[in-house]
Design an enzyme around this catalytic site. Sequence first.
Site, PDB file in Angstrom:
ATOM      1  N   HIS A 195      32.846  26.010  66.175  1.00  0.00           N
ATOM      2  CA  HIS A 195      32.602  27.156  65.313  1.00  0.00           C
ATOM      3  C   HIS A 195      33.872  27.924  64.974  1.00  0.00           C
ATOM      4  CE1 HIS A 195      31.716  31.433  64.506  1.00  0.00           C
ATOM      5  NE2 HIS A 195      30.664  30.968  63.847  1.00  0.00           N
TER       6      HIS A 195
ATOM      7  N   GLU B  99      21.172  23.187  64.501  1.00  0.00           N
ATOM      8  CA  GLU B  99      22.240  23.562  63.574  1.00  0.00           C
ATOM      9  C   GLU B  99      23.550  23.487  64.330  1.00  0.00           C
ATOM     10  OE1 GLU B  99      25.144  26.670  62.148  1.00  0.00           O
ATOM     11  OE2 GLU B  99      24.099  26.471  64.067  1.00  0.00           O
TER      12      GLU B  99
ATOM     13  N   ASP C  68      28.227  23.482  63.708  1.00  0.00           N
ATOM     14  CA  ASP C  68      29.370  23.727  62.822  1.00  0.00           C
ATOM     15  C   ASP C  68      30.366  22.574  62.918  1.00  0.00           C
ATOM     16  OD1 ASP C  68      28.740  26.725  62.330  1.00  0.00           O
ATOM     17  OD2 ASP C  68      28.754  26.539  64.510  1.00  0.00           O
TER      18      ASP C  68
ATOM     19  N   LYS D 218      32.329  24.336  58.285  1.00  0.00           N
ATOM     20  CA  LYS D 218      33.022  25.539  58.773  1.00  0.00           C
ATOM     21  C   LYS D 218      34.533  25.289  58.680  1.00  0.00           C
ATOM     22  CE  LYS D 218      31.787  29.469  60.829  1.00  0.00           C
ATOM     23  NZ  LYS D 218      30.720  30.341  60.325  1.00  0.00           N
TER      24      LYS D 218
ATOM     25  N   ASP E 220      19.069  31.057  69.208  1.00  0.00           N
ATOM     26  CA  ASP E 220      19.842  30.593  70.366  1.00  0.00           C
ATOM     27  C   ASP E 220      18.927  30.084  71.473  1.00  0.00           C
ATOM     28  OD1 ASP E 220      22.139  31.455  69.071  1.00  0.00           O
ATOM     29  OD2 ASP E 220      22.165  33.399  70.100  1.00  0.00           O
TER      30      ASP E 220
ATOM     31  N   GLU F 155      26.599  22.722  59.254  1.00  0.00           N
ATOM     32  CA  GLU F 155      27.363  23.772  58.576  1.00  0.00           C
ATOM     33  C   GLU F 155      28.819  23.361  58.435  1.00  0.00           C
ATOM     34  OE1 GLU F 155      28.819  28.419  58.832  1.00  0.00           O
ATOM     35  OE2 GLU F 155      27.011  27.843  59.939  1.00  0.00           O
TER      36      GLU F 155
ATOM     37  N   HIS G 136      20.117  27.031  67.186  1.00  0.00           N
ATOM     38  CA  HIS G 136      21.416  27.500  66.703  1.00  0.00           C
ATOM     39  C   HIS G 136      22.537  26.977  67.603  1.00  0.00           C
ATOM     40  CE1 HIS G 136      24.389  31.017  66.159  1.00  0.00           C
ATOM     41  NE2 HIS G 136      24.433  30.298  65.053  1.00  0.00           N
ATOM     42  N   ARG G 137      23.415  26.176  67.023  1.00  0.00           N
ATOM     43  CA  ARG G 137      24.493  25.502  67.771  1.00  0.00           C
ATOM     44  C   ARG G 137      23.922  24.750  68.973  1.00  0.00           C
ATOM     45  NH1 ARG G 137      28.802  30.608  67.597  1.00  0.00           N
ATOM     46  NH2 ARG G 137      28.147  31.263  65.524  1.00  0.00           N
TER      47      ARG G 137
END
Length: 242
Positions: free
Chosen positions: A55, A40, A42, A117, A237, A115, A13-14
């Site tokens: 993000h 992943e 943003d 965003k 994370d 993603e 995640h990120r």
Amino acid sequence: MLTSTKIPRIIGHRGAKGLAPENTLVSFRKAKELGATWVEFDVKETEDGVLIIMHDDDLDRTTNGKGTIIKSKWSEIKNLDAGSYFNSKFINEKIPTLEETFLLLSELNLGANIEIKPCPTREKRTAIAIANEIKNKWPKNLPQPLVSSFSMESLVAAKKVDPNLIIGALFETLPHDWKKIALEVQAKTIHIDHEIVNKEMINEITHEGYPILTYTVNDQKRASELFDMGVTAIFTDFPWKE
């Protein structure tokens, strides 16, 4: 259903948000080091149309800058420190562009969930720009990315640019008309908060042929429960190698 892309069960995640400053190149490297095969991140758009990995709508939380992205030019953003907020050892880590990120993903052989965003009012414009960037610059050595968003308007706009995009519909809660929405945006996957999913919901979604991706799962025991219930993948994370 996803003929050209096999989604791994663990997605960073990120990058590896729990261990490095989110949405930075060092975070993607950390995810790879921990064994992740996908990350992943943003994507937003600066005032002057540069696609960056970010993000928030503003700069304040994760950089030493101030103000909104939509009113900031790339010439201002590119010199900001996007690492010190997390830990002083990451001082002067920069906000990467989408193009820089593609180059690193290619180097590391990392797949991605991108993603969209968008800043407020930029739903279509940002989606179109991202879809064009993927179409023209996505590394040929990587599996096709998964493109997700909470903005259904963005997903429709992106798909119009490139009909080959694999779309993921992102939800905070599952709307009663989720099937209609999924069809409208031509989604191939459903992404939802792990805290609200249950066996009944998972059965309903998977019965319609959609893989389920849940966010943000930072407990390996919870991850196992979700996989046992039929979830396809989790965002975490703290990515780990399975």
